[in-house]
Design a protein around this motif. Structure first.
Motif: not given
Ligand SMILES: Nc1nc2c(ncn2[C@@H]2O[C@H](COP(=O)(O)OP(=O)(O)O)[C@@H](O)[C@H]2O)c(=O)[nH]1
Ligand SMILES: [Mg+2]
Length: 455
Positions: A236-242, A313-324
């Motif tokens: 499985g994977a970890r996906l961080a929303l930042i 974010a550093g530990a995740a397999d994938l990062v979603l970087a959100l901007e308004d």
């Protein structure tokens, strides 16, 4: 004694044969412990058919039945008591899983029945199989290479559809074929180098050496990259929303989940701790991690949340970087740790756009616009070309061999021909480790130690 003329191929195999006494007959319950409709006791080796004759009474004697057939009848104890009724499946060497004579008894799947059947098989001269020993025999019989044996384990242990698909590709030999293609290109390069060294005046075209080497390097890089995807598929994977406060992280998490897990408010700084929720994306279990909005803050609790977000974010397999997308763009005050891959998302795409960026995906958590594209991008980032049916590396052992091979190929590129040749030979050796055609005994042992008894 290693077979002559083949460079001592498979010496490990021969040592194993003598050490484990591979001619004896082994048996195990092949199905999981507990009650089930059907249970299977598997027997492999020279004595398998004779054991079946003594244990099973059906329309014919198992030893007189052609391979690939089954009999219906009774499983008997030593004193003739009927233990259960069931089936006896007959396989004849070499056309069986192990390459040996095999029988499988199918009875009702209770621990009591299976225990008695196995006990009787052992009384009749079989010994209890070690973990993975059936598959080990298949490997030693040359029916599977080591990467295929690992795929068998992968199939037994697959908890996700992506893991199943990968293991199944590995078992089919697709990985072996991919590795063989790389090996063939390295061999062509070696031949060209040899020709240049032996006949410096003949003018061997550079192209003959460089083209296959370039292809091999590209293939190897893709293979090494696939190792991560293979692990993602398995565990499985970890996906961080930042993103900044109010960028829409919690809303997007809820939209991806399909239910309201995270609190959404117009007040910046709502999410101060992080929270996790599981969802399946592209056949892979993904843990979505909602984090505190990243900004400079005097609030101690919030500041701790911001530090934590950066670490997550550093530990995740994938990062979603959100901007308004509805507000003028502001860069994040923190540099994101490297390593994890990033997908840029422009949120609130339903509102009028204050900016656009071709490198960012437009998504609205409110209307659902852009969500399918985002799911595709996540799947591509996590699984790469594996989604296209290419075989990947699924174990750390395979990944290590591929990385060593790539290292030697890269070194070969920078060296003069005679030294490059040596590096390429090392690369070929690392590749044969990968498929396990000529590996050391301890490597083989390590692979089979992870198996369950009965496989
Ligand atoms: N119109 C619109 N508003 C959104 C969208 N996503 C979030 N919002 C609003 O933006 C504010 C902050 O959202 P939230 O998900 O809490 O952001 P977070 O602080 O990054 O977690 C809330 O008022 C949401 O209703 C969107 O896609 N469209
Ligand atoms: Mg939030």
């Amino acid at each position: 004694m290693p077979p002559a003329g083949r460079g001592g191929r498979r010496p490990a195999t021969l040592r194993l044969v003598t050490r484990t006494g591979l001619t004896d007959t082994i048996a195990a319950i092949a199905t999981a412990p507990g009650s089930a409709g059907v249970g299977i006791v598997r027997v492999s080796g020279e004595g398998a058919h004779a054991i079946a004759d003594a244990l099973f009474r059906g329309r014919r004697r198992p030893s007189r039945t052609p391979g690939g057939r089954f009999l219906f009848g009774h499983l008997l104890a030593a004193d003739g008591e009927v233990l259960d009724e069931g089936l006896c499946l007959i396989f004849r060497a070499p056309r069986s899983y192990t390459g040996e004579d095999v029988v499988e008894f199918q009875s009702h799947g209770s621990p009591a029945v299976l225990g008695r059947v196995l006990g009787r098989v052992l009384e009749l001269g079989a010994r209890l199989a070690r973990p993975g020993e059936f598959t080990l025999r298949a490997y030693l019989a040359g029916r599977l290479d080591l990467s295929q044996a690992e795929a068998v384990l992968g199939l037994v242990e697959a908890h996700t559809d992506a893991a199943r698909r990968q293991a199944s590709l590995g078992l089919s030999g697709a990985l072996g074929a991919r590795v063989a293609r790389i090996g063939a290109n390295l061999t062509r390069t070696l031949a060209a180098i040899q020709a240049m060294l032996d006949y410096p005046d003949e003018g061997v075209p550079e192209e003959d050496r460089d083209a296959p080497l370039t292809a091999a390097e590209a293939d190897l890089s893709a293979l090494v990259a696939s190792a991560r995807a293979g692990q993602v598929a398995t565990r499985g994977a970890r996906l961080a929303l930042i993103g900044r406060p109010n960028a829409g992280k919690s809303s997007l998490l809820n939209a991806l989940l399909g239910y309201e897990r995270s609190i959404v408010t117009p007040i910046p700084g709502t999410t101060r701790d992080y929270l996790e929720a599981g969802v399946e994306l592209a056949g892979v279990p993904v843990t979505l991690v909602d984090t505190a909005g990243i900004r400079d803050t005097r609030d101690e609790v919030e500041a701790a949340g911001v530090r934590q977000a950066v670490a997550l974010a550093g530990a995740a397999d994938l990062v979603l970087a959100l901007e308004d997308g509805s507000l003028p763009r502001e860069v994040l005050p923190t540099e994101l740790p490297g390593g994890a891959r990033v997908i840029r998302v422009r949120t609130k795409a339903d509102l009028s756009a204050a900016w656009t960026d071709p490198a960012a995906l437009d998504v609205s958590a409110v209307t659902g616009e852009g969500l399918p594209d985002l799911r595709d991008a996540i799947s591509a980032a996590l699984l790469g070309d594996t989604a296209r049916g290419e075989a990947w590396l699924t174990t750390e052992r395979q990944a290590d061999a591929a990385r060593r091979a790539l290292g030697h190929v890269q070194a070969a590129r920078t060296l003069p021909d005679d030294l490059a040749g040596w590096e390429l030979e090392e690369a070929l050796r690392a590749l044969s480790d990968l498929t396990g055609r000529d590996v050391q005994e301890d490597v083989v042992d390590a692979v089979f130690r992870n198996f369950c008894v009965g496989k």
